[in-house]
Motif scaffolding. Structure first.
Motif, short mmCIF file in Angstrom:
data_model
loop_
_atom_site.label_atom_id
_atom_site.label_comp_id
_atom_site.label_asym_id
_atom_site.label_seq_id
_atom_site.Cartn_x
_atom_site.Cartn_y
_atom_site.Cartn_z
N ARG A 242 3.07 16.29 14.96
CA ARG A 242 3.34 16.40 16.39
C ARG A 242 2.58 15.29 17.12
O ARG A 242 1.58 14.80 16.65
CB ARG A 242 2.91 17.77 16.91
CG ARG A 242 3.71 18.91 16.28
CD ARG A 242 3.38 20.24 16.92
NE ARG A 242 4.09 21.34 16.29
CZ ARG A 242 5.35 21.68 16.58
NH1 ARG A 242 6.01 20.99 17.50
NH2 ARG A 242 5.93 22.68 15.96
N SER A 432 17.60 13.86 21.60
CA SER A 432 17.56 14.42 22.94
C SER A 432 16.46 13.70 23.71
O SER A 432 15.84 12.76 23.19
CB SER A 432 17.29 15.93 22.89
OG SER A 432 15.97 16.19 22.44
N THR A 433 16.17 14.15 24.91
CA THR A 433 15.11 13.54 25.70
C THR A 433 13.73 13.91 25.17
O THR A 433 12.73 13.35 25.61
CB THR A 433 15.21 13.98 27.17
OG1 THR A 433 15.13 15.41 27.24
CG2 THR A 433 16.53 13.51 27.78
N ARG A 434 13.66 14.84 24.23
CA ARG A 434 12.37 15.27 23.70
C ARG A 434 12.28 15.16 22.18
O ARG A 434 11.32 15.64 21.59
CB ARG A 434 12.10 16.73 24.13
CG ARG A 434 11.81 16.90 25.61
CD ARG A 434 10.53 16.18 26.01
NE ARG A 434 10.22 16.34 27.43
CZ ARG A 434 10.63 15.53 28.38
NH1 ARG A 434 11.39 14.48 28.06
NH2 ARG A 434 10.31 15.73 29.64
N GLN A 435 13.25 14.56 21.54
CA GLN A 435 13.19 14.49 20.08
C GLN A 435 13.95 13.28 19.55
O GLN A 435 15.02 12.93 20.04
CB GLN A 435 13.75 15.77 19.47
CG GLN A 435 13.36 15.99 18.02
CD GLN A 435 13.71 17.39 17.55
OE1 GLN A 435 14.87 17.77 17.51
NE2 GLN A 435 12.69 18.17 17.18
N ASP A 457 8.94 14.53 17.48
CA ASP A 457 8.90 15.01 18.86
C ASP A 457 8.31 13.93 19.75
O ASP A 457 7.49 13.11 19.32
CB ASP A 457 8.06 16.28 18.97
CG ASP A 457 8.67 17.43 18.20
OD1 ASP A 457 9.91 17.50 18.11
OD2 ASP A 457 7.90 18.27 17.68
N LYS A 458 8.71 13.95 21.01
CA LYS A 458 8.17 12.98 21.96
C LYS A 458 7.89 13.68 23.28
O LYS A 458 8.53 14.67 23.64
CB LYS A 458 9.14 11.80 22.15
CG LYS A 458 10.58 12.20 22.52
CD LYS A 458 11.49 11.00 22.53
CE LYS A 458 12.93 11.42 22.85
NZ LYS A 458 13.86 10.27 22.85
N MET A 459 6.95 13.15 24.02
CA MET A 459 6.55 13.76 25.27
C MET A 459 7.49 13.39 26.41
O MET A 459 7.82 14.22 27.26
CB MET A 459 5.12 13.34 25.63
CG MET A 459 4.10 13.61 24.53
SD MET A 459 4.09 15.34 23.98
CE MET A 459 3.58 16.16 25.49
N LEU A 460 7.93 12.14 26.44
CA LEU A 460 8.87 11.67 27.44
C LEU A 460 10.07 11.04 26.74
O LEU A 460 10.13 10.98 25.51
CB LEU A 460 8.18 10.69 28.39
CG LEU A 460 7.04 11.30 29.24
CD1 LEU A 460 6.32 10.22 30.03
CD2 LEU A 460 7.57 12.37 30.18
N GLU A 461 11.00 10.53 27.50
CA GLU A 461 12.31 10.20 26.94
C GLU A 461 12.35 8.97 26.05
O GLU A 461 12.97 8.98 24.99
CB GLU A 461 13.31 10.03 28.09
CG GLU A 461 14.74 9.79 27.62
CD GLU A 461 15.73 9.83 28.77
OE1 GLU A 461 16.91 9.51 28.53
OE2 GLU A 461 15.33 10.19 29.89
N ASN A 479 5.04 5.56 24.97
CA ASN A 479 6.08 6.49 25.41
C ASN A 479 6.11 6.59 26.94
O ASN A 479 5.38 7.39 27.53
CB ASN A 479 5.83 7.86 24.78
CG ASN A 479 6.91 8.89 25.07
OD1 ASN A 479 6.71 10.07 24.86
ND2 ASN A 479 8.06 8.46 25.54
#
Length: 499
Positions: A242, A432-435, A457-461, A479
Motif C-alpha cells: 500500500r 480508476s482514479t484510485r487504482q 493503490d494510489k492516493m490521487l488520480e 502523485n
C-alpha cells in the motif's frame, strides 16, 4: 365502437350494439351464468380490472331518470333472467332462442362524448392484454404499465367532471380507486425489485473487497525472504505494498507534476534523495532539491536547492550522482553533474519522438522516460517506426550512446507509466482514479513478454514520475504533488539442481 355524432353507426362488439340514439346489450341468461359459477372463484387478476370498466360503459352514457323505454312484442325484464346492476333493472328487453337477453337503451346526444369512452375502452383493453405479461418482466415494464394506468386514472378524472347521476359518480370513484391501487401496486413491485438489485450489488462489492483482501494476505503469507539490496536473486515482481505518503512537494500543491526518488545506482554508500517539481505548466523542469538522507527529506532540512533551465517533462532519474533528462523541446537526452550542477553531456536519441507526440496516458510531456536499476541506465520512448509502441534502450552512462534496443508490443500512450527492475520492464495502466494495474512485463534478458495483474493503490488520480531504487526495492512516485513510495515484493527463485 364509433362516435354518436353525425348519425354514424359503428361495428358492435360481442353482445353490444350502439347507434345514434341507443345501444343494445346482449347478456347471458341466468342458466348460462350458473354454468360458469364454479370458475368465478378462479377469476384472474385481469377480470378484477375488466368488470368495473365494463360497468362503467353501461352506466356512464346517461342517468336512470333520462332513459326512454322501447317495448318489443316479446317484452321481458332482463333483471329476471340475469343478475344486473341496479341502474339497469328497469330496462326492458327480449330473450332469443339461445337464451340471450337483448335490451335497447336510448341515449340523449348531449351526454359524455363517445370519443372519451373509446379512449377508456382502448386503454382498458390494452391493460387487460398486458397485465399478466407485465407482472413477470423487469422494472422498466412495470414503469410502462404504471404510466398507462395513470393515464387511465386521468381520463376517469376528466369524466368525473362531466354531469352525471350520483350512482355513476360512485362507480367512477370506485374505478378511480381501483386503477390508483393497481398503479401503486406496480410501483411498489418495481421499487422492490430495484432495492433488491441494489442490495445484491452492494453485497457483491463487499464480497469482492473481502476476496481482494484475502488474496493480498495470502500473497503476504507466501512471500519469500527479503531480496538483498541490489540483488536480482528472485523470479520477478510479485506484489506492491500500500502507498506510504511522505509529504507534499516543497513547492506546494499547485505543482502537481514532478518526479522524485533515490539514486538508482546499486551503491550502498549512496543515500542521496532528490525532488524535482515541475513548473505550474506541468512541463518545464527548472528547480530541484537534493537531500543527503531520508530523514533530511522528511524534516526538509540540510538540502541543496538548484536551478535548472532546460529540462522537459517528468521522465528524470538519478544514476551515480548524475541526473538524466529530456532536453527541452528536442529529442536530445542530457545529463547534469549534481555535485556542480553543470551540464556534462547532451546527445540526440535516434528516432525518438518528442513534444508530447507519444507521452503516457494522462501524463503530458513525458515522451522520453529514464529508468535505472540493477542492470544499468535505461531510456523508454516511442518512435514513428514503432507506431507509438514502447521502445526500451540501454544506454552507456558515459557517452549516452544506445547499446541495445528492444521493441515491445504495447502502445505507449495506453500506459500510465513504466519502470525497470533487474532488466525487466514493468508497465502500468489506470483502472480508476484510485487504482493502477501493473499489467505487462518485458524481460530484456530473454526477450519474452508476459501479462500480469498486480494492483497498485494510489492516493490521487495521476502518477507523474515513477522511479525504482535497487537499494531498498521501492518505487518512488510523484502523485499529483505528493511524494509517495511503495515496497516491492518479488517471487522466490526455485532451487536449481546442482550440476
Amino acid at each position: 365502437m364509433s362516435g354518436l355524432d353525425g348519425g354514424k353507426q359503428g361495428g358492435p362488439g360481442p353482445g353490444m350494439e350502439i347507434n345514434v340514439s341507443s345501444f343494445s346489450i346482449s347478456l347471458p341468461s341466468q342458466h348460462q351464468i350458473s354454468k360458469s359459477g364454479s370458475a368465478r372463484s378462479k377469476m384472474k387478476p385481469t377480470m378484477a380490472l375488466q368488470i368495473p370498466l365494463l360497468l362503467l360503459l353501461l352506466v356512464l352514457p346517461g342517468q336512470p331518470q333520462s332513459l326512454k323505454e322501447e317495448s318489443t312484442p316479446s317484452s321481458v325484464n332482463c333483471d329476471k333472467n340475469q343478475p344486473a346492476h341496479e341502474l339497469v333493472k328497469s330496462v326492458p328487453g327480449s330473450v332469443d332462442e339461445d337464451g340471450l337477453c337483448h335490451c335497447v337503451v336510448h341515449l340523449p346526444n348531449n351526454l359524455i362524448s363517445l370519443n372519451q369512452l373509446e379512449q377508456l375502452q382502448s386503454i382498458a383493453q390494452e391493460l387487460m392484454d398486458k397485465y399478466d405479461q407485465e407482472l413477470s418482466r423487469e422494472a422498466p415494464t412495470y414503469s410502462l404499465l404504471r404510466l398507462e394506468l395513470e393515464g387511465a386514472r386521468e381520463l376517469v378524472t376528466q369524466l368525473m367532471a362531466k354531469d352525471g347521476g350520483n350512482e355513476a359518480e360512485d362507480l367512477l370513484s370506485q374505478l378511480q380507486s381501483q386503477v390508483a391501487n393497481a398503479s401503486l401496486t406496480l410501483k411498489l413491485l418495481a421499487e422492490s425489485d430495484q432495492r433488491n438489485l441494489r442490495a445484491y450489488r452492494q453485497e457483491l462489492d463487499v464480497l469482492e473487497g473481502r476476496l481482494s483482501n484475502c488474496e493480498r494476505e495470502k500473497c503476504q503469507e507466501i512471500s519469500g525472504p527479503p531480496v538483498p539490496p541490489g540483488s536480482c536473486a528472485h523470479a520477478g515482481l510479485q506484489k506492491v505494498s500500500r502507498p506510504l505518503v511522505v509529504q507534499l512537494n516543497w513547492r506546494g500543491f499547485s505543482h502537481k507534476a514532478g518526479v522524485w526518488g533515490r539514486d538508482a545506482a546499486p551503491d550502498l554508500d549512496s543515500s542521496l534523495y532528490w525532488v524535482a517539481p515541475l513548473s505550474s505548466g506541468d512541463r518545464y523542469f527548472d528547480y530541484y532539491r537534493l537531500y543527503k538522507s531520508y530523514d533530511d527529506l522528511v524534516l526538509m532540512k540540510n538540502f541543496v536547492e538548484r536551478t535548472m533551465g532546460y529540462g522537459d517533462g517528468s521522465g528524470n532519474t538519478v544514476y551515480k550522482n548524475f541526473m538524466y533528462f529530456n532536453y527541452y523541446g528536442t529529442r536530445d537526452i542530457a545529463k547534469v553533474n549534481l555535485s556542480s550542477n553543470t551540464l556534462v553531456l547532451r546527445r540526440t536519441l535516434p528516432s525518438a519522438t518528442y513534444n508530447n507526440r507519444f507521452s503516457y496516458a494522462g501524463v503530458s510531456w513525458k515522451d522520453i522516460d529514464f529508468a535505472g536499476d540493477e542492470k544499468g541506465l535505461w531510456v523508454l520512448y516511442a518512435t514513428e517506426e514503432s507506431k507509438g509502441n514502447l521502445v526500451v534502450s540501454r544506454l552507456n552512462t558515459s557517452t549516452l550512446e544506445v547499446e541495445k534496443t528492444w521493441r515491445t508490443s504495447q502502445y505507449k500512450p495506453a500506459m500510465s507509466g513504466a519502470f525497470m527492475a533487474c532488466g525487466v520492464l514493468y508497465a502500468l495502466r489506470p483502472l480508476s482514479t484510485r487504482q493502477e494495474e501493473i499489467f505487462y512485463a518485458f524481460d530484456t534478458t530473454t526477450g519474452r513478454e508476459r501479462h500480469l495483474s498486480i494492483l497498485l493503490d494510489k492516493m490521487l488520480e495521476t502518477l507523474h514520475g515513477i522511479n525504482y531504487s535497487p537499494l531498498d526495492h521501492k518505487l518512488y512516485v510523484y502523485n499529483d504533488g505528493y511524494l509517495i513510495n511503495y515496497d516491492l515484493s518479488f517471487l522466490t527463485l526455485k532451487h536449481k539442481q546442482s550440476k
